[in-house]
Design a protein around this motif. Structure first.
Motif, mmCIF file in Angstrom:
data_model
loop_
_atom_site.group_PDB
_atom_site.id
_atom_site.type_symbol
_atom_site.label_atom_id
_atom_site.label_comp_id
_atom_site.label_asym_id
_atom_site.label_seq_id
_atom_site.Cartn_x
_atom_site.Cartn_y
_atom_site.Cartn_z
ATOM 1 N N UNK A 153 -7.634 -1.921 -1.427
ATOM 2 C CA UNK A 153 -5.991 -2.118 -1.538
ATOM 3 C C UNK A 153 -5.349 -1.784 -1.827
ATOM 4 N N UNK A 154 -3.890 -1.200 -1.589
ATOM 5 C CA UNK A 154 -3.363 -0.612 -2.457
ATOM 6 C C UNK A 154 -2.481 -1.273 -3.852
ATOM 7 N N UNK A 155 -2.173 -0.322 -4.379
ATOM 8 C CA UNK A 155 -1.243 -1.028 -5.457
ATOM 9 C C UNK A 155 -0.087 -1.122 -5.465
ATOM 10 N N UNK A 156 0.053 -1.498 -6.715
ATOM 11 C CA UNK A 156 1.300 -2.110 -6.182
ATOM 12 C C UNK A 156 2.466 -1.010 -5.465
ATOM 13 N N UNK A 157 2.695 -0.031 -6.559
ATOM 14 C CA UNK A 157 3.367 1.059 -6.322
ATOM 15 C C UNK A 157 3.585 1.062 -5.092
ATOM 16 N N UNK A 158 1.787 1.711 -4.595
ATOM 17 C CA UNK A 158 1.601 2.047 -3.114
ATOM 18 C C UNK A 158 2.270 1.273 -1.889
ATOM 19 N N UNK A 159 2.223 -0.016 -2.850
ATOM 20 C CA UNK A 159 2.508 -0.955 -1.480
ATOM 21 C C UNK A 159 4.149 -0.878 -1.605
ATOM 22 N N UNK A 178 4.793 -10.323 -3.349
ATOM 23 C CA UNK A 178 4.024 -11.351 -3.951
ATOM 24 C C UNK A 178 3.106 -11.871 -2.004
ATOM 25 N N UNK A 179 4.201 -11.931 -1.190
ATOM 26 C CA UNK A 179 2.581 -12.909 -0.762
ATOM 27 C C UNK A 179 1.914 -12.492 0.590
ATOM 28 N N UNK A 180 2.000 -10.334 0.351
ATOM 29 C CA UNK A 180 1.434 -9.897 1.353
ATOM 30 C C UNK A 180 0.307 -8.623 0.170
ATOM 31 N N UNK A 181 0.892 -8.471 -1.397
ATOM 32 C CA UNK A 181 -0.102 -8.091 -2.507
ATOM 33 C C UNK A 181 -0.650 -6.535 -1.666
ATOM 34 N N UNK A 182 -1.483 -6.003 -1.783
ATOM 35 C CA UNK A 182 -1.662 -4.690 -1.732
ATOM 36 C C UNK A 182 -2.618 -4.552 0.141
ATOM 37 N N UNK A 183 -3.064 -5.954 0.800
ATOM 38 C CA UNK A 183 -3.570 -5.216 2.061
ATOM 39 C C UNK A 183 -2.442 -4.235 2.862
#
Length: 663
Positions: A153-159, A178-183
């Motif tokens: 999954x994406x990191x927070x920065x990438x998301x 918060x809803x989608x996270x790193x997917x």
């Protein structure tokens, strides 16, 4: 325009730097760079997006691109090789195979036979949900040229970067994160949904339930009921073409609906039609089942009926495609789960029997079933060579199994009956229940021989049963369909509610076999499919009265001595047959029918003495059979011979009325 689209994709692309660095080195000809890239991870993790980015860079580098979608790859390695032929001949070609999990059976063949023949400076990129077999990553030769990467999954920065690139308003980004996270798929769907429908209170966890809420926010208010039904189609069908929409939604504007579906962000376009992302499909299915279960079932019935129509009308080369669509529709049903493996291992493909296969087929039969069965295989090769399919391992090309689907027209061939006890048992069952009429035939999967997985659920049995169902739907005049297995008790459990154990256990050599049957006249393929859809048992085949021939004859013999006792006659088994189904006074009218049928035997000169013996024995009031013989002036032995003949003629005449009515 293509260049503009590529630039836009590149600007919007997030992450995957390590994978792209290695791929760029390979494109540049770095001798230490990998030759083969294997990317894997769960649905929605971004594999297809990464492949598109790699393809853009290969195109910019002037490479020849060969792109395949594993969902639509043939089972025959020769077809794969023809589709990507330039990979073996053109220096610098790059082969991309997406959704590789759908053609994972090619894996061993690719590593062992295909990829070692690649032209100079070529590259291959495979992407799928499953990791490669460990033997290839452990192979010293392949380990130097193979790069395997599980996408994360994406990191927070990438998301955050993705949401910024897709234009999500800043006021919603924290809530969406918060809803989608790193997917990546969840983020993309959230970005497509935008501000509409978001309350800002969701907390994302990677579950189908939460993705259901996400898709509800994405789709929002579906424009019309027709659009809702179009979603029901695309959620259930393996792939959705505009023609399929027209067929199952004939009252709607399929062209407009197809365009609407194609523009949804979770829908991909393939050469066979529209295909939802795996995570999106599973969520749509769960949501639609919860929202409108009756509509969901109705749509599945419509799709099944359309597939059945295609199955009957499709060309031979399309039969497998349509069959796959049908069984994909039913893939989660317990009745099919007991019968099918849905396995990527030991993948095979079928071809017709060739002369050079015969010795191998005979040897496999002798190893698994003995010399007597091998003799029967030799017999049927001479009689019906077209009935044999040989299965070859995709990885090796070697013959590993065979099946035989016989077509046995009525009346049965006496030589077949005398030679093959299993075929004789099948014909005996049909005669005892619902005989095969002239112009009709039996279909029988007589042999299923796969020595490594002998008569247990396997890809061989999967493919053979699929073809058998396709033939049952397409054939004209097919009365019964039989399959034959040695472990009858185990297969009786697997076939529970799908096919019926006819009870016969014929012996060939040291082995006995169970016969399982459907009567396609009583339960047509359409009805059979509807039972699968509703998870209800297929009705057991029987005579029209629900009584076999032997039981019917016994009922006639038991009724005759009761002819003078109306009360006792009213309770006899004959009153519960089809003969009496439409009678207002079953006992009285059956007694009349018995007497009239006995009298009718005299219409044939050979039946006069039989008529006289039956009349004296059952209708004249003689207290004993000896007294009946004296009334006729016959020796008792002669009388008994005439009586036996009369009973046989009477039972046959009444049985024909039982099957076909008084006429």
């Amino acid at each position: 325009m293509g260049e503009r689209l590529n630039r836009t994709r590149q600007r919007a692309f997030i992450g995957r730097d390590g994978e792209l660095v290695r791929f760029r080195k390979a494109l540049a000809g770095d001798p230490a760079a990998p030759f083969a890239f294997y990317l894997h991870g769960p649905g929605g993790i971004g594999k297809s997006s990464l492949l598109r980015r790699m393809a853009d860079e290969a195109r910019e580098a002037g490479r020849l691109l060969l792109e395949l979608d594993g969902r639509f790859v043939s089972r025959d390695p020769a077809d794969f090789e023809r589709a990507v032929g330039p990979f073996l001949d053109v220096s610098g070609a790059v082969l991309f195979v997406d959704s590789f999990e759908h053609c994972q059976w090619l894996e061993s063949w690719l590593w062992q036979q295909f990829l070692p023949r690649a032209a100079d400076d070529t590259l291959v990129v495979l992407a799928g949900r499953l990791a490669p077999e460990p033997q290839w990553t452990a192979d010293p030769a392949w380990s130097e040229v193979l790069y395997v990467r599980e996408l994360e999954p994406f990191s927070e920065q990438q998301a955050r970067s993705l949401l910024l690139a897709t234009g999500i308003p800043s006021s919603l980004r924290e809530d969406v994160l918060r809803f989608a996270g790193g997917n990546p798929l969840a983020l993309s769907l959230a970005a497509a949904a935008g501000a509409a429908g978001w309350s800002g209170e969701g907390i994302w966890v990677p579950s189908a339930e939460i993705l259901g809420i996400l898709l509800a926010g994405l789709v929002g208010e579906v424009p019309t009921a027709a659009h809702r039904r179009a979603l029901e189609v695309v959620a259930q069908a393996h792939s959705t073409s505009e023609e399929l929409l027209t067929a199952v939604l004939p009252e709607e504007d399929s062209h407009e609906l197809f365009d609407w579906l194609r523009n949804l962000p979770f829908i991909e376009s393939t050469h066979r039609g529209l295909y939802p992302h795996d995570a999106a499909r599973e969520t749509l299915v769960a949501d639609l089942r919860w929202r409108a279960p009756s509509a969901f079932t109705t749509m599945r019935q419509r799709l099944a009926e359309e597939y059945l129509r295609l199955l009957r009308e499709a060309s031979e080369e399309r039969v497998w495609i349509v069959t796959d669509e049908i069984f994909y529709l039913f893939r989660e049903l317990a009745s099919l789960a007991r019968l099918r493996t849905w396995s990527r291992e030991n993948e095979v493909h079928a071809r017709s029997l060739q002369p050079e296969d015969i010795d191998v087929v005979l040897r496999m039969t002798e190893e698994t079933e003995g010399t007597e069965s091998a003799d029967l295989v030799r017999y049927w090769i001479q009689r019906q060579p077209q009935a044999f399919n040989v299965f070859r391992g995709v990885a090796t090309g070697q013959c590993v199994a065979f099946t035989t689907r016989l077509v046995l027209p009525a009346p049965p061939d006496p030589q077949d009956l005398a030679t093959d006890p299993v075929v004789a048992a099948a014909w005996a069952h049909t005669e005892a229940t619902t005989p095969v009429r002239p112009g009709e035939h039996i279909g029988m999967t007589r042999f299923s021989v796969y020595p490594e997985h002998y008569q247990v659920p396997s890809r061989v049995i999967d493919l053979s049963n699929s073809r058998a169902q396709a033939e049952a739907a397409r054939a004209r005049g097919r009365a019964h369909g039989f399959v034959v297995y040695q472990d009858a008790e185990a297969w009786a459990q697997r076939f529970r509610g799908v096919m019926h154990d006819c009870g016969a256990r014929p012996r060939v050599g040291q082995h006995t076999y169970g016969l399982f049957v459907n009567d396609w006249r009583q339960v047509p393929v359409e009805t059979w499919l509807r039972h699968l859809i509703t998870a209800t048992d297929v009705p057991a085949p029987s005579g029209p009265s629900g009584i076999p021939r032997t039981g019917f004859d016994q009922a006639v013999r038991e009724a005759l001595p009761l002819w003078h006792d109306a009360a006792a006659f009213a309770a006899c088994a004959l009153t519960r047959t089809r003969l009496a189904a439409d009678f207002t006074d079953p006992a009285g009218q059956l007694r009349t029918l018995l007497r009239r049928t006995v009298d009718g035997l005299a219409g044939d000169p050979r039946g006069v003495r039989a008529r006289d013996a039956l009349t004296a024995g059952y209708f004249s009031g003689a207290p004993t059979q000896e007294a009946a013989a004296r009334r006729l002036g016959l020796p008792y032995g002669t009388y008994r011979r005439h009586l036996r003949q009369g009973l046989d003629l009477l039972c046959e005449a009444l049985w024909q009325q039982e099957l076909h009515g008084p006429r």
